[in-house]
Design an enzyme around this catalytic site. Structure first.
Site, short mmCIF file in Angstrom:
data_model
loop_
_atom_site.label_atom_id
_atom_site.label_comp_id
_atom_site.label_asym_id
_atom_site.label_seq_id
_atom_site.Cartn_x
_atom_site.Cartn_y
_atom_site.Cartn_z
N GLU D 122 42.48 43.55 51.13
CA GLU D 122 42.47 41.76 51.12
C GLU D 122 44.47 41.05 51.53
O GLU D 122 44.64 41.78 50.08
CB GLU D 122 42.12 41.49 49.93
CG GLU D 122 40.70 42.08 49.50
CD GLU D 122 39.61 41.12 50.02
OE1 GLU D 122 39.48 40.48 50.76
OE2 GLU D 122 38.78 42.40 51.65
N ASP D 327 37.35 55.71 39.32
CA ASP D 327 35.56 55.77 39.73
C ASP D 327 35.90 54.67 39.42
O ASP D 327 35.44 53.59 39.17
CB ASP D 327 35.02 56.43 38.43
CG ASP D 327 33.37 55.59 38.74
OD1 ASP D 327 33.19 54.96 40.25
OD2 ASP D 327 32.41 56.16 38.37
N HIS D 417 46.78 32.15 51.68
CA HIS D 417 45.94 33.44 51.88
C HIS D 417 45.92 32.55 53.68
O HIS D 417 45.19 34.36 54.80
CB HIS D 417 44.72 33.08 51.56
CG HIS D 417 44.59 33.52 50.34
ND1 HIS D 417 44.80 33.35 49.19
CD2 HIS D 417 44.14 34.90 50.03
CE1 HIS D 417 44.37 33.84 47.97
NE2 HIS D 417 43.67 35.05 49.07
#
Lengths: 430, 430, 430, 430
Positions: D122, D327, D417
């Site tokens: 990302e 995990d 972004h």
């Protein structure tokens, strides 16, 4: 949690102290009935009522002063007034009713100052709401607005597989007009406003939403939805394996995320701006203390996992609902929402939003004698008043939040309850 | 959701049709109070009550028949009986009370057949519970057990940082005995059973849990917790920046994940095993249909986001609570739990579990005249009866779940409501 | 709960054993920084990467074998491939990838047999999914369907009061077309499909929902929503006091009731019908055992308060997401839904529904070398494939639910984990 | 909600445009398998891996560049390193890893400045965390503390009725010592710390909680719980009708109210005090703006129904988990908690609390080559480091909350972004 462990141990120890395990088993086992049932009736006539009392008094446990307490002369006189509201009537429960206010409401619908009837047995409750109302009224009153309306019913349909479910939904959406008409044919007052499918693999829930006008309207919704379902079953080429007119997706009589988000009944909001002086004079605390309290109590609500974050809407709702003949079971779904305090220089803006306010001013219990009297005191009995009534209820919730937060933030909370319940309780707190 | 969009548009359109925007602004703006408030009072004496009525009647909206409806001769006579339960009393709300049953309860505590008083204005409700009770009783009765007891209070303490919060918790845990003693000194009947800290960075909630014996007990818990907090503040070397005796972590008057998981009040469970013949005879449906319904309605509850999965515990709770003087606001927290149906060859096991049943047989409103009469009919008034009462309430919830599931699974639901409300409603459904 | 009490006591005891309170205070107190920060970079060039390693290796803690492990020759060669996906790159994490299947998917979009790449370090996971896939494929494959699409963004606007909030909403709803156009102008692939206001007194959230085609699309939604907000701010006569392009109402990167109910990403459902013989042969258990397990585990999910009721969607999601370059943080929002088992004569229907599946086959990390290879193995890289990919993911979740339920219902669960992790672990279980 | 309606209509229209209904039915119907399955293996040897690739490449969809991308020379060399972590391995997924920080952590356990490895695709994520870390470090660092530890397993036991369930619980509680010993015998590192029954009528869940030391430990808990259950089954006179070692009450791999309230893994809290000047310099916004944002975003979280209220813990958790061999499926349960901002004169106190942080520094995937390198960069590989690691993770979450709130409150969010993903995306936003 760890709780069960200790509590259950204790319980079993107590029981073991009292009786051997075989006796416990015997207590919990099924047993044949020994007592003749009373004969239920729907026709509220005097002879039926008295006959039922005769039966009840055959049992040792019913004392002779129960009948006159429940079946007092006024209730006897007014039996007709309860017809269609109950079956197998034996009298009336009398719940003490106090009056609080007036609270000024500046609403889209409600306009004026309202004395609010509250039926409750909880000491300090009426006094607390009264205080909050006086503070809000001194500040110019509570601004209030009903934002949306809509009671839900949700039939469910099960199919052999997702293909049939999909084709069913497709048919329903293409036949909306016919289905709306089928529902609408059952009611003059209500109006179906939404018909949305929700698919869970082979199961389809249809969310039917109604504007029920001035009635609380659950019954109206059921009948209209039943007609809608029958129209589906009569015409749809994709038939369900089984279906039910209500499949527990509508949140009837229970709080749910769906109702909290999309509103059930009237979504109603209310606010007031309070200056420091009013907070000090009427609520005996400060904006700073109240702000600190709300910050901590919001955290408490978030961490304990409540729906929304609020203090005790349930108190106002239960007390008004009992007083005015609303369905008190709906407290379970209505008592959610968000209470907020936004502080600014020298004042604070205090607001509540209740997404699920189910109230009516016609139908249900609103026509029973004392409910009508209570609505009359508010000037809100009958058609055309339900939106205004919802705004008064929201304003009352706001007054209660103000008052309890003030009490908790200033340390008066314990004292108030102690003092006001003192007449009843002697020796020690109950 | 999309809902607000349509509804708000409609609303604003309606308003715009009715009045210009400036008028809306004017309606919602604060305004000075014009109406003199009534004078609140805690002393329930006749002159106070009548004076309040005189004031209410000065207002145009209160009709002259309101006073006699609410302040009937019996209420006038019994004014003393409401002292300590309410302030600024103006009369009593009369809620029609029906009787259902008897239901046989085979409980750890309750043993026997109980006629259950239900105060409600909802047509079909008493008839529906009666039917469920008859079916369960025909099957040998409802097995019931209180599993745990414990009402919570949760003071909150804010510190400068997490270090102080940690040291505070450390001190509290090392001084448990002293703190338990401080709480215990305030009550003979109640008993502090748990004192658990919950840390959120610099904020500490203390979860205080009490066995309140036969009282519902919220007031008892507040007073004991206040004493516990004062003991902390007097002795703890780590002082909070601010603290509150209740910080909205205890779930008082609202459903929460915490209470649902750990129990608030009495955690109570009940079950019955029904054979096909009884289902057919008493409930007019089949085990297969009921099983199908429960599978779909469980999905409905899960997907709509309810706490637990059940049908309408709220109906039983509200009706019994009003009848027996319980705090009806607690319906908001009590009406959660899990209803299940486990099918086997030729029969089904049907059960309910309510983790949060807040009830009492002493204190609160239980001593008001009709509440006492209703508890007397049950044979459960006074000390020593609260566990049995909780079991009867759970059995009633079970009967209601049985009956509504039967009605929905067999298609009788709409008809029953239609028919039983028919006396009241003419022309169309409300 | 009681938990904090014991654990905190223990913790503080341990600390006290290790060091005096003053030392604890000193540890937790703020301290000036002593270490020079690395220089962040967005330009993924070799010299930047190596310079960062030089800096990291100045610190004693970084061993010399870290650089070659993370910055292996292939990663060095492929630096360009990561440009635009990350900043301050120092190498690549290598997560072992296994292959499971093929699973036959009979989807609205996916059609065929898919080998599914799973990147995970959890022993037994790939083997378990493989087993579930083989059972489902033996039964004719998994039926699957994307039902709805829609990624949300939710700007928030605060006003002085509810009147302004209402007028703002009114303006927004009357100017939908212009606002849709403003959003649409920013994207060729995405499409705004819903614009719904949600009012909380003086605050308005706008729920903007987008069909993001084959991209996961959060970035696309942000840019379009920003344009929509700017159009509002430029033209709306009712200006907010402050506003934010995302106000935490959209459920981005977190599970929420709103997203669970209304879908975020692709709502996808999948099912398979299994006969007893296949259950026995492939899953080594029986339908009866699996049914019993699902009944108990549904209760476990309901009582523990999960969103929906399912077993371990998260395992499939995390493993596929890492393998195929999806945003693994979205596991937090995607891993909710409902797993069901409906039993009939000799067979069972097993289904999953995931309302929030956020996946893409273009953009994000899908173009990184191994993600592309993994998507290529599926035959689903690039435009036109996202719906099919969602159906394969749902089928994989279904296979995992089948397999774990079989393992738990037959008692193989512990053994499988024990055995498959045995190579790694010696001496005792980790 | 209304959503399904539109979306489903659209979907069905699209499909109808593409193909007739019979074709849709045919697509969704079960079909026999045509493709030979790959042969699964647990023994991670070169020939098994290559043989699997040979099989995969027989299929048309797998391009020839997939094998070298996934099965690169280093992975080939390190095959042994993945043994016991995965089955049917075909290579490794490479996830780009960036480095952020250092962040100063003043923890009960972590002490110093940490460069934090983040594996993600990302854009803007690493840059955003870096910025938050620099701001926090400039303010003296993040105070952090593990508060409690405890991973849960929850076997479930079904009985014929509540009497047997009660007697079972009674026996379990009376035989705690023996049961603790049975569990303890399976593990040297783990420690059973709690064994609590939760009763739902005839079903009993046992909540087993373990301190798993430096391992994440789910496997350890399963094996110990299995031993405990076997001890029950061997000795308890009240035998269940059926039981399962895990009955979905433990919240493994999913967020739940139970875990949120009582903690699963490590409950960890972190905070920092920031002055206005640092907010301005490092975060380019003001305390006032951030406070306004947090007030609105908390409301957004409450109203949309999230568990706790936070922004994007999931981003930090997924990126660190992938980098360090945790995990990643546990992101589903770990990404809940509460982010708060408490403002005071000239500064703000900013904090996060994560009740469910499941991390380990031994076992699981922590020993795979790049995971170990990443933990080595932190200086936290191996025994004795898990508490410190949890505190670094919480500090990273805090840095991310700081940074995103700053970006959203100042309007930089969209731009950041847009700019950082620009290298990857040309023409328009994805």
């Amino acid at each position: 949690m760890a709780r069960d462990a200790n509590s259950i141990s204790e319980y079993l120890d107590t029981l073991r102290g009292r009786m051997p395990v075989e006796d416990i088993r015997a207590r919990l086992a099924p047993k044949p009935s020994e007592r003749k049932g009373i004969r239920p009736f729907t026709d509220i006539r005097r002879e039926n009522v008295e006959r039922t009392w005769d039966q009840l008094e055959e049992s040792a446990s019913t004392p002779s002063n129960a009948r006159p307490a429940l079946l007092d002369p006024e209730t006897r006189r007014d039996l007709d007034a309860y017809s269609g509201n109950i079956e197998t009537l034996i009298g009336t429960a009398k719940v003490p009713m106090g009056i609080a206010g007036p609270v000024r409401v500046n609403g889209l619908n409600a306009q004026g100052e309202y004395h609010v009837p509250l039926a409750t047995c909880e000491a300090a409750l009426v006094a607390s709401y009264h205080r909050g109302m006086r503070a809000a009224t001194a500040a110019g009153g509570v601004t209030a607005a009903v934002l949306t309306r809509g009671v839900m019913r949700s039939p469910g349909f099960a199919f052999a597989n997702e293909i049939s479910a999909g084709l069913f939904v497709d048919w329903v959406l293409r036949n909306r007009d016919m289905l709306f008409a089928a529902a609408q044919a059952t009611t003059r007052h209500g109006r179906l406003t939404e018909l949305s499918p929700h698919i869970e693999n082979e199961v389809v829930f249809l969310l039917c939403r109604y504007d029920t006008a001035d009635a609380s309207g659950q019954n109206m919704c059921t009948i209209a939805t039943d007609a809608l379902c029958n129209a589906i079953i009569s015409h749809c080429p994709v038939q369900p394996e089984h279906w039910f007119v209500e499949a527990n997706f509508s949140s009837d009589k229970k709080a749910s995320a769906l109702a909290f988000l999309s509103g059930r009944g009237r979504k109603t909001t209310a606010s007031v701006v309070l200056e420091e002086a009013i907070v000090k004079r009427h609520l005996r605390t400060s904006i700073d203390r109240m702000d600190k309290y709300v910050r901590m109590s919001s955290l408490g609500g978030i961490v304990s996992g409540t729906m929304g974050v609020q203090g005790h809407y349930a108190n106002a709702l239960a007390a008004i609902f009992i007083a005015t003949g609303q369905d008190a079971a709906c407290v379970a779904e209505c008592a959610v929402g968000v209470t907020r305090l936004e502080r600014s220089e020298g004042s604070m803006r205090f607001s509540v939003t209740l997404p699920n306010l189910l109230v009516g001013t016609v139908g249900g219990g609103t026509g029973t004698p004392t409910a009508r009297a209570a609505l009359d005191i508010l000037g809100l009995y009958g058609a055309g008043n339900a939106d205004a009534f919802a705004e008064v209820v929201a304003a009352t919730c706001l007054a209660g939040e103000l008052s309890i937060i003030a009490a908790l933030s200033s340390g008066q909370f314990t004292g108030a309850h102690h003092k006001l319940a003192r007449t009843r309780i002697s020796g020690e707190a109950q």
